[in-house]
Design a protein around this motif. Structure first.
Motif, PDB file in Angstrom:
ATOM      1  N   ILE A   1     -28.128  55.985  34.152  1.00  0.00           N
ATOM      2  CA  ILE A   1     -28.205  54.616  33.661  1.00  0.00           C
ATOM      3  C   ILE A   1     -28.452  54.659  32.160  1.00  0.00           C
ATOM      4  CG2 ILE A   1     -29.508  52.460  33.779  1.00  0.00           C
ATOM      5  CD1 ILE A   1     -30.202  53.248  36.690  1.00  0.00           C
ATOM      6  N   ARG A   2     -27.671  53.922  31.417  1.00  0.00           N
ATOM      7  CA  ARG A   2     -27.789  53.926  29.954  1.00  0.00           C
ATOM      8  C   ARG A   2     -28.797  52.856  29.528  1.00  0.00           C
ATOM      9  NH1 ARG A   2     -21.637  52.690  29.045  1.00  0.00           N
ATOM     10  NH2 ARG A   2     -22.323  51.211  30.647  1.00  0.00           N
ATOM     11  N   VAL A   3     -29.878  53.311  28.889  1.00  0.00           N
ATOM     12  CA  VAL A   3     -30.996  52.437  28.558  1.00  0.00           C
ATOM     13  C   VAL A   3     -31.211  52.398  27.050  1.00  0.00           C
ATOM     14  CG1 VAL A   3     -33.461  52.008  28.866  1.00  0.00           C
ATOM     15  CG2 VAL A   3     -32.112  52.927  30.769  1.00  0.00           C
ATOM     16  N   LEU A   4     -31.335  51.197  26.518  1.00  0.00           N
ATOM     17  CA  LEU A   4     -31.709  50.990  25.117  1.00  0.00           C
ATOM     18  C   LEU A   4     -33.116  50.435  25.072  1.00  0.00           C
ATOM     19  CD1 LEU A   4     -30.972  50.820  22.055  1.00  0.00           C
ATOM     20  CD2 LEU A   4     -30.258  48.451  22.510  1.00  0.00           C
TER      21      LEU A   4
ATOM     22  N   THR B   1     -31.872  55.718  24.722  1.00  0.00           N
ATOM     23  CA  THR B   1     -31.717  55.555  23.280  1.00  0.00           C
ATOM     24  C   THR B   1     -32.866  54.697  22.763  1.00  0.00           C
ATOM     25  OG1 THR B   1     -29.300  55.673  23.431  1.00  0.00           O
ATOM     26  CG2 THR B   1     -30.237  54.702  21.429  1.00  0.00           C
ATOM     27  N   LEU B   2     -33.593  55.213  21.760  1.00  0.00           N
ATOM     28  CA  LEU B   2     -34.742  54.506  21.202  1.00  0.00           C
ATOM     29  C   LEU B   2     -34.483  54.107  19.756  1.00  0.00           C
ATOM     30  CD1 LEU B   2     -37.678  56.741  22.545  1.00  0.00           C
ATOM     31  CD2 LEU B   2     -36.726  54.653  23.556  1.00  0.00           C
ATOM     32  N   VAL B   3     -34.819  52.872  19.444  1.00  0.00           N
ATOM     33  CA  VAL B   3     -34.715  52.372  18.076  1.00  0.00           C
ATOM     34  C   VAL B   3     -36.104  52.390  17.460  1.00  0.00           C
ATOM     35  CG1 VAL B   3     -34.094  50.397  16.625  1.00  0.00           C
ATOM     36  CG2 VAL B   3     -32.751  50.918  18.686  1.00  0.00           C
ATOM     37  N   GLU B   4     -36.222  52.949  16.255  1.00  0.00           N
ATOM     38  CA  GLU B   4     -37.519  53.029  15.576  1.00  0.00           C
ATOM     39  C   GLU B   4     -37.991  51.636  15.170  1.00  0.00           C
ATOM     40  OE1 GLU B   4     -37.387  57.353  13.373  1.00  0.00           O
ATOM     41  OE2 GLU B   4     -36.447  55.649  12.383  1.00  0.00           O
ATOM     42  N   THR B   5     -39.275  51.371  15.404  1.00  0.00           N
ATOM     43  CA  THR B   5     -39.830  50.043  15.119  1.00  0.00           C
ATOM     44  C   THR B   5     -40.473  49.935  13.751  1.00  0.00           C
ATOM     45  OG1 THR B   5     -41.892  50.706  16.213  1.00  0.00           O
ATOM     46  CG2 THR B   5     -40.241  49.549  17.552  1.00  0.00           C
TER      47      THR B   5
ATOM     48  N   PHE C   1     -35.774  46.720  11.489  1.00  0.00           N
ATOM     49  CA  PHE C   1     -35.758  46.974  12.930  1.00  0.00           C
ATOM     50  C   PHE C   1     -34.992  45.915  13.706  1.00  0.00           C
ATOM     51  CE2 PHE C   1     -37.776  45.367  16.838  1.00  0.00           C
ATOM     52  CZ  PHE C   1     -37.309  46.344  17.725  1.00  0.00           C
ATOM     53  N   VAL C   2     -35.241  44.647  13.438  1.00  0.00           N
ATOM     54  CA  VAL C   2     -34.646  43.577  14.240  1.00  0.00           C
ATOM     55  C   VAL C   2     -33.132  43.659  14.209  1.00  0.00           C
ATOM     56  CG1 VAL C   2     -34.347  41.088  14.445  1.00  0.00           C
ATOM     57  CG2 VAL C   2     -36.627  42.039  14.026  1.00  0.00           C
ATOM     58  N   GLU C   3     -32.564  43.764  13.017  1.00  0.00           N
ATOM     59  CA  GLU C   3     -31.109  43.811  12.908  1.00  0.00           C
ATOM     60  C   GLU C   3     -30.547  45.076  13.543  1.00  0.00           C
ATOM     61  OE1 GLU C   3     -29.197  41.491  12.172  1.00  0.00           O
ATOM     62  OE2 GLU C   3     -30.698  40.078  11.435  1.00  0.00           O
ATOM     63  N   ARG C   4     -31.238  46.199  13.374  1.00  0.00           N
ATOM     64  CA  ARG C   4     -30.750  47.443  13.957  1.00  0.00           C
ATOM     65  C   ARG C   4     -30.782  47.380  15.475  1.00  0.00           C
ATOM     66  NH1 ARG C   4     -33.494  51.659  13.510  1.00  0.00           N
ATOM     67  NH2 ARG C   4     -35.404  50.770  12.676  1.00  0.00           N
ATOM     68  N   PHE C   5     -31.838  46.785  16.030  1.00  0.00           N
ATOM     69  CA  PHE C   5     -31.923  46.710  17.485  1.00  0.00           C
ATOM     70  C   PHE C   5     -30.860  45.767  18.044  1.00  0.00           C
ATOM     71  CE2 PHE C   5     -33.424  45.489  21.646  1.00  0.00           C
ATOM     72  CZ  PHE C   5     -33.870  46.694  22.164  1.00  0.00           C
ATOM     73  N   LEU C   6     -30.732  44.603  17.438  1.00  0.00           N
ATOM     74  CA  LEU C   6     -29.723  43.658  17.914  1.00  0.00           C
ATOM     75  C   LEU C   6     -28.324  44.243  17.787  1.00  0.00           C
ATOM     76  CD1 LEU C   6     -31.132  40.302  16.474  1.00  0.00           C
ATOM     77  CD2 LEU C   6     -31.196  41.081  18.851  1.00  0.00           C
ATOM     78  N   SER C   7     -28.084  44.963  16.699  1.00  0.00           N
ATOM     79  CA  SER C   7     -26.776  45.578  16.502  1.00  0.00           C
ATOM     80  C   SER C   7     -26.491  46.611  17.582  1.00  0.00           C
ATOM     81  CB  SER C   7     -26.710  46.223  15.118  1.00  0.00           C
ATOM     82  OG  SER C   7     -25.480  46.889  14.921  1.00  0.00           O
ATOM     83  N   ALA C   8     -27.492  47.444  17.897  1.00  0.00           N
ATOM     84  CA  ALA C   8     -27.315  48.451  18.942  1.00  0.00           C
ATOM     85  C   ALA C   8     -27.072  47.795  20.294  1.00  0.00           C
ATOM     86  CB  ALA C   8     -28.544  49.354  19.006  1.00  0.00           C
ATOM     87  N   ALA C   9     -27.816  46.727  20.569  1.00  0.00           N
ATOM     88  CA  ALA C   9     -27.667  46.042  21.852  1.00  0.00           C
ATOM     89  C   ALA C   9     -26.272  45.454  22.014  1.00  0.00           C
ATOM     90  CB  ALA C   9     -28.720  44.947  21.974  1.00  0.00           C
ATOM     91  N   ARG C  10     -25.687  45.028  20.907  1.00  0.00           N
ATOM     92  CA  ARG C  10     -24.392  44.346  20.958  1.00  0.00           C
ATOM     93  C   ARG C  10     -23.206  45.300  21.039  1.00  0.00           C
ATOM     94  NH1 ARG C  10     -26.669  40.215  16.411  1.00  0.00           N
ATOM     95  NH2 ARG C  10     -27.510  38.627  17.855  1.00  0.00           N
ATOM     96  N   THR C  11     -23.480  46.602  21.057  1.00  0.00           N
ATOM     97  CA  THR C  11     -22.371  47.554  21.162  1.00  0.00           C
ATOM     98  C   THR C  11     -21.741  47.550  22.546  1.00  0.00           C
ATOM     99  OG1 THR C  11     -23.865  49.364  21.790  1.00  0.00           O
ATOM    100  CG2 THR C  11     -23.392  49.076  19.423  1.00  0.00           C
ATOM    101  N   GLY C  12     -22.456  47.015  23.536  1.00  0.00           N
ATOM    102  CA  GLY C  12     -21.912  46.957  24.889  1.00  0.00           C
ATOM    103  C   GLY C  12     -21.916  48.269  25.629  1.00  0.00           C
TER     104      GLY C  12
END
Length: 397
Positions: A112-115, A140-144, A149-160
């Protein structure tokens, strides 16, 4: 506004008379283990008396009256369309395990692919790391700590590219409030990705209206902290159609109108599909007692937030003025701003652990996460408590 203004004029210490009667203790960790209000004693006693008087039939009341009352409290707080989307469990770890088991993999060998982020609480952090070690998830972990952080996390989430996206509304270590977290709902689909918001430091701490996103996100929190009810009352809001048949399932999940394949294991359609098995209901009794007290006293989350916010600003002013000794050298990770504010102050300093220990020896309860001293205030604090705290801190080195 008159009622709210009156509520803000003074602390409601009268509601916590038993907890505040412990001699020699100044409790400044309402974000960690919130003191229990007196009303919870009545709830605890009621649970015991029901078990004695009703015996086997105690479950008729626990599941037929107390459980729905607890669901209703959560639904009103979060503005959910239906209380039946709320399921309770002894802790959030149990809920996360059941939730993860409901994700259907394309194949048994495909993880399972987890962000997520590097700032999640241990109930998810540890389990996610173990799942990753076992090859069950690809994490996959995004550094806080970075400012973007907010833009990087939202961008990663939107990759599908993810099946599950798990992130906190309020981060437990730094107090950062991810106020754009609800934008993730636009990505959610029953077939994936699923969005899970950890609301443990947000529930009854930061006003939240989920009405516009409740049909697309999971939300997990509990009674241990700002709901003032202690352990044993974790809950999950589960949108309809997401995870209809968890693999990890207890026999309580078959109470009601069942759906499923002919001859197979059936599940109810509401959040009860995530239920486990027999549990200690006393946490729910306390959850209901505390919630009803807050409603009866007009202590909405907004009222408590306003009271705490005023004390937080006072404390930070006194720290900056040197009235709290060496705390003036700490970096405030979450200073009050224009947006939502966590219910604790996060003070970063290399001596944070030493300060926490020294304060504990003086009867002052705080807590520490790595190099961050956390100070949590609530409706049972007032200006005198802030002054007393600063007075003890002046003796720190």
């Amino acid at each position: 506004m008159v009622a709210e203004d009156q509520a803000l004029m003074s602390a409601r210490k009268n509601l916590f008379s038993k907890a505040l009667s412990v001699p020699g203790r100044l409790h400044m960790a309402a974000h960690s283990h919130h003191l229990w209000p007196d009303a919870t004693l009545a709830g605890q006693v009621e649970a015991w008396e029901d078990a004695v008087v009703l015996a086997d039939h105690k479950w008729d009341k626990a599941l037929g009256q107390v459980y729905p009352a607890a669901q209703g409290l959560v639904a009103r707080e979060l503005n959910l369309p239906s209380p039946e989307s709320v399921v309770f469990a002894p802790n959030t770890h149990a809920l996360l395990a059941v939730l993860m088991s409901a994700i259907e993999r394309p194949s048994a060998n495909q993880p399972i692919r987890v962000l997520s982020t590097d700032g999640e609480f241990h109930s998810f952090r540890r389990q996610a790391q173990r799942w990753a070690e076992a090859g069950q998830i690809e994490l996959t972990l995004v550094e806080t700590d970075r400012p973007d952080f907010v833009e990087r996390f939202l961008s990663a989430a939107r990759t599908g590219t993810y099946d599950l996206i798990f992130v906190s509304h309020v981060f437990f270590k730094t107090g950062f409030v991810f106020d754009r977290v609800w934008e993730l709902a636009e990505l959610a689909r029953p077939e994936g990705p699923w969005i899970v918001v950890d609301g443990y430091h947000g529930f009854r701490a930061v006003p939240a209206d989920l009405s516009a996103v409740a049909d697309r996100i999971f939300y997990v929190a509990g009674g241990y902290k700002y709901a003032m009810a202690g352990e044993g009352a974790a809950f999950l809001h589960a949108p309809e159609g997401y995870g209809p048949r968890p693999v990890l399932t207890g026999w309580y999940a078959e109470f009601g109108d069942l759906e499923g394949p002919p001859g197979g294991v059936g599940y109810v359609r509401d959040a009860g599909r995530f239920m486990g098995a027999t549990f200690d209901p006393s946490g729910l009794y306390r959850f209901v007692a505390a919630g009803r007290m807050l409603e009866a006293e007009g202590l909405s989350t907004a009222v408590v937030v306003a009271h705490v916010g005023r004390l937080q600003r006072l404390l930070l002013d006194q720290i900056a003025d040197g009235q709290a000794g060496p705390l003036k050298d700490a970096v405030v990770l979450n200073p009050p701003g224009e947006g939502p504010q966590a219910r604790f102050l996060a003070l970063r300093h290399e001596k944070a652990s030493a300060w926490k220990q020294a304060l504990a020896e003086k009867g002052v309860v705080t807590d520490v996460r790595d190099d961050v001293l956390r100070v949590g205030l609530s409706i049972y604090h007032d200006e005198a408590d802030v002054a007393a705290f600063c007075g003890v801190c002046r003796g720190l080195t």
